[in-house]
Scaffold this active site. Structure first.
Site, PDB file in Angstrom:
ATOM      1  N   TYR A 184      14.593  -9.371  -0.216  1.00  0.00           N
ATOM      2  CA  TYR A 184      13.509  -9.775   0.684  1.00  0.00           C
ATOM      3  C   TYR A 184      14.062 -10.554   1.876  1.00  0.00           C
ATOM      4  CZ  TYR A 184      10.705  -8.797  -3.518  1.00  0.00           C
ATOM      5  OH  TYR A 184      10.143  -8.222  -4.634  1.00  0.00           O
ATOM      6  N   PRO A 204      -0.837  -7.007  -7.731  1.00  0.00           N
ATOM      7  CA  PRO A 204      -2.030  -6.840  -8.563  1.00  0.00           C
ATOM      8  C   PRO A 204      -3.304  -6.666  -7.743  1.00  0.00           C
ATOM      9  CG  PRO A 204      -1.394  -9.150  -8.502  1.00  0.00           C
ATOM     10  CD  PRO A 204      -0.292  -8.387  -7.827  1.00  0.00           C
TER      11      PRO A 204
END
Length: 328
Positions: free
Chosen positions: A57, A204
């Site tokens: 990242y 999610p």
């Protein structure tokens, strides 16, 4: 806000909801380090212990950012990071799981994080050219050396999980899991539960889509990864928006946001499930944590499943080249 309960990932105790930190450095356009650090501090203040990152990242920036954020607060955080992508953003995908790279990557992550150990160390993607036994064997050596406490895998198949766990106990499997991504439900999750491995769903909220805040890619930064994902493409997006509309209706009846309803559905998948919704802003951090207080009856869960039935989402979650490294 009520106290955040604890769940277990194998032998590791963590907050029942973690914080995905990827977007603070990668994937969703420019970010503000000071704002991100304030959000991490707020998460720790509220009792969120699990902070999730990767050496990929921001080409290491995210680990450095977290290292700055937890300085002086290391004991409050359960640090999870990953290795495996040996390329940089924009380059052809290169996955490495050889023993030499495992050791090299871990030492580099420790330096960037500014810590002497990593609580949960994941293989970010399975290297198709290296036996999982070699990779996990090298990861186990890191545990023996005190550099790592627990091991994890990400986007691994049921067979790979079994083989890995036979080498060294695996504490957690991190894979995408939400109302619009349910790949692991048939085979992978049951194997993890058989072996006592916790489940850590990333995205999610469907990369924010299930919150209802996004109705098109217009307005998203040019570098936003969602611009390249099939589910956000014309044709697919319209079909998927119908799912969000149904969730909005159910959420309104419940008196919560669509995002909280979708996240509560994930939280209800089991006591071994610890989702890591990502955000850069305290406002959305607190909204996400509110999902922990949402109780869903069997009838409500059934209604949510009917609104977003498995297999009805239009488009794959990545392009073909990235999908080649999923569930391997």
């Amino acid at each position: 806000m009520t106290e955040i309960p604890t769940r277990r990932l194998g032998g590791l105790a963590v907050s029942a909801q973690g914080l995905g930190c990827m977007g603070m450095s990668h994937g969703y356009g420019a970010s503000d380090d000071d704002q991100s650090i304030a959000t991490i501090h707020r998460a720790l203040d509220l009792g969120v212990s699990l902070l999730d990152t990767s050496d990929f990242y921001g080409a290491g920036h995210n680990e450095e950012l977290i290292g700055r954020a937890i300085a002086g607060r290391r004991d409050e955080a359960v640090l999870a990071t990953k290795f495996g992508f040996a390329n940089r953003l924009g380059e052809p995908t290169a996955i490495r799981g050889d023993a030499a790279y495992v050791r090299e990557a871990c030492d580099a992550s420790l330096r960037r994080l500014g810590v002497d150990h990593i609580d949960l160390y994941y293989q970010h993607r399975v290297d198709p050219d290296v036996p999982i036994e070699e990779t996990v064997g090298a990861m186990a050596e890191l545990v023996a050396a005190g550099k790592v406490r627990h091991l994890g895998l990400s986007e691994a198949s049921a067979e790979t999980v079994r083989r890995a766990h036979a080498v060294h106990p695996i504490a957690a499997l991190q894979s995408e899991w939400s109302l619009w991504t349910r790949d692991l439900e048939q085979e992978i999750a049951p194997v993890c539960r058989e072996l006592g491995i916790g489940l850590v769903p990333f995205s999610p909220l469907g990369r924010g889509f299930l919150t209802g805040r996004y109705t098109s890619v217009e307005g998203l930064p040019e570098t936003d990864l969602r611009r390249t994902q099939p589910r956000f493409a014309d044709g697919n997006l319209e079909q998927n928006l119908a799912i969000v509309a149904k969730l909005d209706e159910l959420a309104a009846e419940k008196g919560v946001t669509a995002g909280q309803l979708a996240l509560a559905w994930v939280q209800h998948r089991g006591d071994d499930v610890v989702p890591i919704p990502g955000t850069r802003r305290q406002k959305y951090l607190e909204e996400n944590l509110g999902a922990l207080a949402v109780r869903l009856s069997a009838e409500e869960l059934a209604a949510i499943d009917a609104a977003a039935p498995a297999g009805q989402v239009a488009g794959t979650r990545y392009d073909a080249s990235s999908m080649a490294f999923v569930n391997k």
